[in-house]
Write an enzyme that holds these catalytic residues in place. Sequence first.
Site, mmCIF file in Angstrom:
data_model
loop_
_atom_site.group_PDB
_atom_site.id
_atom_site.type_symbol
_atom_site.label_atom_id
_atom_site.label_comp_id
_atom_site.label_asym_id
_atom_site.label_seq_id
_atom_site.Cartn_x
_atom_site.Cartn_y
_atom_site.Cartn_z
ATOM 1 N N SER A 3 73.543 13.601 59.700
ATOM 2 C CA SER A 3 73.755 12.514 60.671
ATOM 3 C C SER A 3 75.000 11.704 60.305
ATOM 4 O O SER A 3 75.061 11.097 59.225
ATOM 5 C CB SER A 3 72.528 11.595 60.689
ATOM 6 O OG SER A 3 72.817 10.443 61.448
ATOM 7 N N HIS A 63 74.877 15.776 63.707
ATOM 8 C CA HIS A 63 74.017 14.879 64.497
ATOM 9 C C HIS A 63 74.746 13.558 64.703
ATOM 10 O O HIS A 63 75.158 12.909 63.744
ATOM 11 C CB HIS A 63 72.689 14.661 63.777
ATOM 12 C CG HIS A 63 71.669 13.932 64.582
ATOM 13 N ND1 HIS A 63 70.962 14.525 65.611
ATOM 14 C CD2 HIS A 63 71.250 12.652 64.518
ATOM 15 C CE1 HIS A 63 70.130 13.627 66.129
ATOM 16 N NE2 HIS A 63 70.281 12.496 65.490
ATOM 17 N N ASP A 94 74.604 9.943 66.256
ATOM 18 C CA ASP A 94 73.649 8.929 66.727
ATOM 19 C C ASP A 94 74.327 7.817 67.510
ATOM 20 O O ASP A 94 74.933 6.918 66.932
ATOM 21 C CB ASP A 94 72.962 8.298 65.511
ATOM 22 C CG ASP A 94 71.904 9.205 64.938
ATOM 23 O OD1 ASP A 94 71.872 9.387 63.706
ATOM 24 O OD2 ASP A 94 71.112 9.730 65.727
ATOM 25 N N MET A 146 74.249 4.521 69.559
ATOM 26 C CA MET A 146 73.351 3.372 69.702
ATOM 27 C C MET A 146 74.065 2.262 70.478
ATOM 28 O O MET A 146 75.212 1.931 70.168
ATOM 29 C CB MET A 146 72.966 2.845 68.321
ATOM 30 C CG MET A 146 72.263 3.883 67.468
ATOM 31 S SD MET A 146 71.851 3.203 65.848
ATOM 32 C CE MET A 146 71.117 4.644 65.100
ATOM 33 N N HIS A 194 72.766 12.424 70.070
ATOM 34 C CA HIS A 194 71.457 11.779 70.247
ATOM 35 C C HIS A 194 71.696 10.422 70.881
ATOM 36 O O HIS A 194 72.187 9.500 70.229
ATOM 37 C CB HIS A 194 70.804 11.641 68.856
ATOM 38 C CG HIS A 194 69.505 10.911 68.862
ATOM 39 N ND1 HIS A 194 68.907 10.477 67.700
ATOM 40 C CD2 HIS A 194 68.676 10.537 69.860
ATOM 41 C CE1 HIS A 194 67.763 9.871 67.981
ATOM 42 N NE2 HIS A 194 67.602 9.888 69.291
ATOM 43 N N MET A 217 70.692 7.095 71.942
ATOM 44 C CA MET A 217 69.721 6.003 71.847
ATOM 45 C C MET A 217 70.286 4.835 72.649
ATOM 46 O O MET A 217 70.729 3.804 72.114
ATOM 47 C CB MET A 217 69.492 5.616 70.374
ATOM 48 C CG MET A 217 68.661 6.657 69.623
ATOM 49 S SD MET A 217 68.692 6.426 67.845
ATOM 50 C CE MET A 217 70.231 7.257 67.471
ATOM 51 N N MET A 238 61.096 11.652 66.656
ATOM 52 C CA MET A 238 61.591 10.626 65.734
ATOM 53 C C MET A 238 60.550 10.397 64.655
ATOM 54 O O MET A 238 59.367 10.172 64.963
ATOM 55 C CB MET A 238 61.855 9.321 66.483
ATOM 56 C CG MET A 238 63.050 9.345 67.423
ATOM 57 S SD MET A 238 64.580 9.823 66.624
ATOM 58 C CE MET A 238 64.780 8.510 65.431
ATOM 59 N N ASP A 243 63.792 13.712 62.894
ATOM 60 C CA ASP A 243 64.928 12.811 62.699
ATOM 61 C C ASP A 243 64.463 11.489 62.106
ATOM 62 O O ASP A 243 63.790 10.712 62.766
ATOM 63 C CB ASP A 243 65.578 12.577 64.082
ATOM 64 C CG ASP A 243 66.819 11.728 64.004
ATOM 65 O OD1 ASP A 243 67.413 11.497 65.072
ATOM 66 O OD2 ASP A 243 67.185 11.292 62.901
#
Length: 230
Positions: free
Chosen positions: A15, A38, A40, A42, A71, A73, A142, A180
């Site tokens: 990540s 990965h 992330d 956000m 991913h 979020m 998650m 994850d």
Amino acid sequence: MLKKNQNQNIVICPSVLAADFAKLAEEMETIASSDWLHFDVMDGHYVPNISFGPIVASAIKPHTDLLLDVHLMITNPDQYLEVFAKSGADNITIHQEVATHGLRTIQRIKELGCSAGIAINPGTSISTLEEYLPYVDLILIMTVNPGFGGQAYIESMYEKIKRTKDMINESGRDIFLQVDGGISSENIENVAKMGANAFVAGSAIFSKKDREAEIAIMRTAAEKGYKANL
Ligand code: DX5
Ligand code: ZN
């Protein structure tokens, strides 16, 4: 599109959230033996943290051969699918909890040429995933409450992963089961035993000096656990 590496059952997904943002290109060289990067995203709204966006994905892409596993979020993923696809995403995962018209979003991700994943938080039931099974390439369970790296794995997720694997088996489709949050060489074998085959790890990998060695340790343990589950 997502592919397993040659004759191995599992994929390791470092990540970026745990990498040194001041030298991302160099950081990519230290994890070259892994499989998916990965990423992330956000928005500070869906989760109480803000990370990075498509311009960083575009900046990283030329510096890695890893598949880019995005991913999201974020509260409004529909608004950002095209820009992430253009930035080089190979997979885009959205959260079920914000997917008002989730099936249309999944279909749009695939129209853009990316594989499509659906994620659920630790407190969300796997029953919310049932209608997605004929359409998704990946389910993300998650194993921490989303928003931050370095959190502890939530122990009750073992049983949830097992139930999700059973649900995937019943669907008869080849769907990646990704986990994850709080994944490390300490727990990866047991998580694989539950049926997971894609493992996100941020702090467990980037906290180490020799990341390639850590990736190899995690891969061996995950393969062992996965084979026990076959
Ligand atoms: C948390 C992120 C995870 C996180 C994993 O919201 O979705 O991908 O970066 O970090 P570790 O492996 O450190 O728990
Ligand atoms: Zn993530």
